[in-house]
Scaffold this motif. Structure first.
Motif, PDB file in Angstrom:
ATOM      1  N   LEU A 169       0.637  -1.353   0.593  1.00 10.25           N
ATOM      2  CA  LEU A 169       0.337   0.301  -0.248  1.00 10.25           C
ATOM      3  C   LEU A 169       0.881   1.419   0.287  1.00 10.25           C
ATOM      4  CD1 LEU A 169      -2.837  -1.044   2.713  1.00 10.25           C
ATOM      5  CD2 LEU A 169      -2.899  -0.495   0.077  1.00 10.25           C
ATOM      6  N   PRO A 170       0.763   2.168  -1.360  1.00 10.78           N
ATOM      7  CA  PRO A 170       1.551   3.474  -1.044  1.00 10.78           C
ATOM      8  C   PRO A 170       0.384   4.396  -0.196  1.00 10.78           C
ATOM      9  CG  PRO A 170       0.354   2.971  -2.853  1.00 10.78           C
ATOM     10  CD  PRO A 170      -0.471   1.758  -1.977  1.00 10.78           C
ATOM     11  N   THR A 171       1.408   5.822   0.601  1.00 15.65           N
ATOM     12  CA  THR A 171       1.293   6.121   1.190  1.00 15.65           C
ATOM     13  C   THR A 171      -0.001   6.965   0.908  1.00 15.65           C
ATOM     14  OG1 THR A 171       2.818   8.338   0.717  1.00 15.65           O
ATOM     15  CG2 THR A 171       3.580   6.051   2.829  1.00 15.65           C
ATOM     16  N   VAL A 172      -0.842   7.844   1.833  1.00 12.31           N
ATOM     17  CA  VAL A 172      -2.031   8.747   1.688  1.00 12.31           C
ATOM     18  C   VAL A 172      -0.932   9.787   0.417  1.00 12.31           C
ATOM     19  CG1 VAL A 172      -2.292  10.062   3.616  1.00 12.31           C
ATOM     20  CG2 VAL A 172      -3.893   9.626   1.425  1.00 12.31           C
ATOM     21  N   ASP A 173      -0.189  10.477   1.036  1.00 13.88           N
ATOM     22  CA  ASP A 173       0.663  11.687   0.265  1.00 13.88           C
ATOM     23  C   ASP A 173       1.671  11.173  -0.837  1.00 13.88           C
ATOM     24  OD1 ASP A 173       0.142  13.262   2.480  1.00 13.88           O
ATOM     25  OD2 ASP A 173       2.033  12.222   3.551  1.00 13.88           O
ATOM     26  N   THR A 174       1.745  10.221  -0.826  1.00 14.77           N
ATOM     27  CA  THR A 174       2.123   9.298  -1.902  1.00 14.77           C
ATOM     28  C   THR A 174       1.201   9.804  -2.943  1.00 14.77           C
ATOM     29  OG1 THR A 174       4.420   7.958  -1.244  1.00 14.77           O
ATOM     30  CG2 THR A 174       3.314   7.582  -3.614  1.00 14.77           C
ATOM     31  N   LEU A 175      -0.037   8.948  -2.851  1.00 12.48           N
ATOM     32  CA  LEU A 175      -0.955   9.162  -3.874  1.00 12.48           C
ATOM     33  C   LEU A 175      -1.554  10.377  -4.536  1.00 12.48           C
ATOM     34  CD1 LEU A 175      -3.156   6.414  -2.198  1.00 12.48           C
ATOM     35  CD2 LEU A 175      -1.731   5.645  -4.123  1.00 12.48           C
ATOM     36  N   ILE A 176      -1.516  11.310  -3.230  1.00 11.86           N
ATOM     37  CA  ILE A 176      -2.264  12.597  -3.700  1.00 11.86           C
ATOM     38  C   ILE A 176      -0.745  13.706  -4.515  1.00 11.86           C
ATOM     39  CG2 ILE A 176      -2.008  15.113  -2.542  1.00 11.86           C
ATOM     40  CD1 ILE A 176      -2.968  13.560  -0.221  1.00 11.86           C
ATOM     41  N   LYS A 177       0.143  12.995  -4.718  1.00 11.26           N
ATOM     42  CA  LYS A 177       1.965  13.384  -5.616  1.00 11.26           C
ATOM     43  C   LYS A 177       1.725  12.527  -6.840  1.00 11.26           C
ATOM     44  CE  LYS A 177       6.689  13.646  -5.894  1.00 11.26           C
ATOM     45  NZ  LYS A 177       7.667  13.636  -5.119  1.00 11.26           N
ATOM     46  N   ILE A 178       1.117  11.501  -6.908  1.00 12.54           N
ATOM     47  CA  ILE A 178       1.099  10.830  -8.329  1.00 12.54           C
ATOM     48  C   ILE A 178       0.010  11.461  -8.685  1.00 12.54           C
ATOM     49  CG2 ILE A 178       1.337   8.883  -9.682  1.00 12.54           C
ATOM     50  CD1 ILE A 178       3.695   9.086  -7.618  1.00 12.54           C
ATOM     51  N   ALA A 179      -0.861  11.295  -8.685  1.00  8.98           N
ATOM     52  CA  ALA A 179      -2.262  11.745  -8.842  1.00  8.98           C
ATOM     53  C   ALA A 179      -2.209  13.604  -9.074  1.00  8.98           C
ATOM     54  CB  ALA A 179      -3.223  11.553  -8.381  1.00  8.98           C
ATOM     55  N   ASN A 180      -1.260  14.219  -8.842  1.00  2.00           N
ATOM     56  CA  ASN A 180      -1.706  15.622  -8.550  1.00  2.00           C
ATOM     57  C   ASN A 180      -2.564  16.468  -8.473  1.00  2.00           C
ATOM     58  OD1 ASN A 180      -0.472  18.069  -9.595  1.00  2.00           O
ATOM     59  ND2 ASN A 180      -1.397  18.042 -11.654  1.00  2.00           N
ATOM     60  N   ILE A 181      -3.331  15.901  -7.346  1.00  2.00           N
ATOM     61  CA  ILE A 181      -4.296  16.159  -6.675  1.00  2.00           C
ATOM     62  C   ILE A 181      -3.780  17.347  -5.614  1.00  2.00           C
ATOM     63  CG2 ILE A 181      -5.999  15.974  -4.779  1.00  2.00           C
ATOM     64  CD1 ILE A 181      -5.916  12.993  -4.854  1.00  2.00           C
ATOM     65  N   ARG A 182      -4.858  18.661  -5.971  1.00  2.00           N
ATOM     66  CA  ARG A 182      -4.324  19.620  -5.584  1.00  2.00           C
ATOM     67  C   ARG A 182      -5.643  21.064  -4.747  1.00  2.00           C
ATOM     68  NH1 ARG A 182      -0.727  23.084 -10.674  1.00  2.00           N
ATOM     69  NH2 ARG A 182       0.606  21.220 -11.109  1.00  2.00           N
ATOM     70  N   GLY A 183      -5.086  21.562  -3.987  1.00  2.09           N
ATOM     71  CA  GLY A 183      -6.343  22.419  -3.996  1.00  2.09           C
ATOM     72  C   GLY A 183      -7.363  21.729  -2.380  1.00  2.09           C
ATOM     73  N   GLU A 184      -8.562  22.047  -2.747  1.00  2.00           N
ATOM     74  CA  GLU A 184      -9.680  21.152  -1.176  1.00  2.00           C
ATOM     75  C   GLU A 184      -9.773  19.947  -1.932  1.00  2.00           C
ATOM     76  OE1 GLU A 184     -13.814  22.235  -3.727  1.00  2.00           O
ATOM     77  OE2 GLU A 184     -13.085  23.581  -1.801  1.00  2.00           O
ATOM     78  N   ASN A 185      -9.198  19.274  -2.864  1.00  2.00           N
ATOM     79  CA  ASN A 185      -9.266  18.076  -2.993  1.00  2.00           C
ATOM     80  C   ASN A 185      -8.809  17.085  -2.544  1.00  2.00           C
ATOM     81  OD1 ASN A 185     -11.618  18.055  -5.226  1.00  2.00           O
ATOM     82  ND2 ASN A 185     -10.319  18.752  -6.724  1.00  2.00           N
ATOM     83  N   VAL A 186      -7.341  17.949  -1.858  1.00  2.10           N
ATOM     84  CA  VAL A 186      -6.193  17.222  -1.117  1.00  2.10           C
ATOM     85  C   VAL A 186      -7.451  16.345  -0.249  1.00  2.10           C
ATOM     86  CG1 VAL A 186      -4.462  17.099   0.146  1.00  2.10           C
ATOM     87  CG2 VAL A 186      -4.788  18.197  -2.088  1.00  2.10           C
ATOM     88  N   THR A 187      -7.978  16.866   1.145  1.00  3.04           N
ATOM     89  CA  THR A 187      -8.940  17.203   1.911  1.00  3.04           C
ATOM     90  C   THR A 187      -9.668  16.308   1.681  1.00  3.04           C
ATOM     91  OG1 THR A 187      -8.130  18.841   2.827  1.00  3.04           O
ATOM     92  CG2 THR A 187     -10.344  17.942   3.812  1.00  3.04           C
ATOM     93  N   ARG A 188     -10.159  16.216   0.236  1.00  5.46           N
ATOM     94  CA  ARG A 188     -11.484  15.517   0.269  1.00  5.46           C
ATOM     95  C   ARG A 188     -11.302  13.852  -0.180  1.00  5.46           C
ATOM     96  NH1 ARG A 188     -14.421  16.862  -4.885  1.00  5.46           N
ATOM     97  NH2 ARG A 188     -16.227  16.005  -4.319  1.00  5.46           N
ATOM     98  N   PHE A 189     -10.141  13.851  -1.280  1.00  3.49           N
ATOM     99  CA  PHE A 189      -9.248  12.476  -0.980  1.00  3.49           C
ATOM    100  C   PHE A 189      -9.220  12.034  -0.377  1.00  3.49           C
ATOM    101  CE2 PHE A 189      -5.911   9.824  -1.782  1.00  3.49           C
ATOM    102  CZ  PHE A 189      -6.539   8.774  -3.269  1.00  3.49           C
ATOM    103  N   SER A 190      -7.924  12.319   0.965  1.00  3.32           N
ATOM    104  CA  SER A 190      -7.639  11.957   1.993  1.00  3.32           C
ATOM    105  C   SER A 190      -8.752  11.387   3.236  1.00  3.32           C
ATOM    106  CB  SER A 190      -6.668  12.846   3.056  1.00  3.32           C
ATOM    107  OG  SER A 190      -5.818  13.305   2.214  1.00  3.32           O
ATOM    108  N   SER A 191      -9.465  12.244   3.117  1.00  5.36           N
ATOM    109  CA  SER A 191     -10.568  11.832   3.886  1.00  5.36           C
ATOM    110  C   SER A 191     -11.435  10.972   3.051  1.00  5.36           C
ATOM    111  CB  SER A 191     -11.435  12.890   4.172  1.00  5.36           C
ATOM    112  OG  SER A 191     -12.697  12.725   5.281  1.00  5.36           O
ATOM    113  N   SER A 192     -11.881  10.639   2.194  1.00  5.62           N
ATOM    114  CA  SER A 192     -12.642   9.407   1.786  1.00  5.62           C
ATOM    115  C   SER A 192     -11.628   7.721   1.910  1.00  5.62           C
ATOM    116  CB  SER A 192     -13.092   9.664   0.189  1.00  5.62           C
ATOM    117  OG  SER A 192     -11.720  10.561  -0.933  1.00  5.62           O
ATOM    118  N   TYR A 193     -10.417   8.532   1.387  1.00  5.84           N
ATOM    119  CA  TYR A 193      -9.354   7.560   1.097  1.00  5.84           C
ATOM    120  C   TYR A 193      -9.182   6.060   3.007  1.00  5.84           C
ATOM    121  CZ  TYR A 193      -5.012   4.439   0.544  1.00  5.84           C
ATOM    122  OH  TYR A 193      -4.223   4.000   0.386  1.00  5.84           O
ATOM    123  N   ILE A 194      -9.069   7.580   3.390  1.00  3.60           N
ATOM    124  CA  ILE A 194      -8.759   6.621   5.305  1.00  3.60           C
ATOM    125  C   ILE A 194     -10.379   5.987   5.332  1.00  3.60           C
ATOM    126  CG2 ILE A 194      -8.300   7.756   7.669  1.00  3.60           C
ATOM    127  CD1 ILE A 194      -7.183   9.919   6.590  1.00  3.60           C
TER     128      ILE A 194
END
Length: 290
Positions: free
Chosen positions: A38-63
């Protein structure tokens, strides 16, 4: 955790779009073979180039989805699903633009192994499209090719109906969850396709038909088929978007010519002028599958 279960969770996450998901899958393919880590959530955010408010949305739903399996089950809602890493996933779609990580389906999955023809056109189709499809989607075309369309009003509906009326096969790719229908008038047709043919969606149950869903749906149609046939289309219409996606995927674009003074013939005539194959007979279509 199996790769397919991880990809299902990524697919269900908020705050990440089709391009970001595609980037993540491409990155995962480059990782060392062996047991999936499993990659870390920070790694996923970086690879997918997630930005702005979507970072919080993605992190929350992923967890949430990684921590509580019952939430995954609730979103899947008992529907059958196919993952991009599954052997049954269509090769041609996997190699197309931004292929969906997961496809939910009802019906006959083996239809994805048959030669497929995409049929698209105007929602406000005229009697010309009705006459054209009744003339083209018959005999050898229906017997050899599975008709793929988007179950929208107009040409899409006519294409599915012609296939069924002529005892052929059809696949509907929709822009809502499998439990919803849009337009509502096609509810019975959607049910029939899901029972006797094949109904596909990348959206989980409860997903309504947001504006962005329909061009996203179009890329799946363009990715599945070998050829896309356009009957009637305005200039800059959604059908032309599908045709352009087909060209990007190295698919054949076929167009039915129309009268030059008709608004719904502008798009198809422009396609022909740009090099699309003009379709006048069923044999013109079949030539693309020899």
């Amino acid at each position: 955790m199996l790769l397919r279960d991880f990809l299902l969770r990524i697919h269900l996450c908020s705050g990440i779009g089709i391009v970001g998901k595609s980037k993540l899958y491409s990155w995962l393919q480059l990782q060392a073979a062996g047991r999936f880590k499993l990659p870390t959530v920070d790694t996923l955010i970086k690879i997918a180039n997630i930005r702005g408010e979507n970072v919080t949305r993605f992190s929350s739903s992923y967890i949430q989805l990684m921590t509580y399996p019952e939430q995954v089950n609730e979103r899947v809602a008992g529907e059958k699903w196919l993952c991009i890493c599954d052997q049954a996933y269509p090769i041609q779609l996997r190699e197309a633009y931004a292929p969906p990580l997961v496809i939910f389906y009802r019906g006959e999955l083996p239809l994805l192994n048959q030669p497929m023809l995409g049929v698209v056109g105007a929602r406000e189709a005229t009697n010309y499209s009705t006459a054209v499809l009744r003339q083209l989607l018959v005999g050898p075309v229906i017997n050899k090719l599975t008709i793929v369309s988007g179950l929208a009003k107009g040409v899409d509906t006519l294409a599915h109906q012609c296939a069924i009326a002529n005892h052929g096969r059809t696949i509907a790719v929709i822009g809502t969850g499998l439990d919803l229908s849009y337009p509502r008038v096609n509810d019975a047709l959607q049910t029939e396709i899901g029972q006797s043919h094949l109904l596909l969606s990348e959206y989980p149950n409860g997903s309504h038909g947001y504006r962005s869903h329909f061009p996203e749906r179009n890329r799946i149609i363009a990715g599945l088929v070998a050829s896309v046939l356009v009957t009637e289309a305005k200039h800059h219409s959604g059908s032309l978007i599908t045709a352009n996606l087909a060209l990007q995927n190295n698919r054949n674009v076929l167009a039915v010519p129309g009268q030059i003074n008709q608004p719904l013939s502008v798009g198809t005539n422009e396609l022909v002028a740009a090099g699309a194959k003009p379709i006048l007979t069923p044999e013109d279509i079949l030539e693309e599958y020899i």
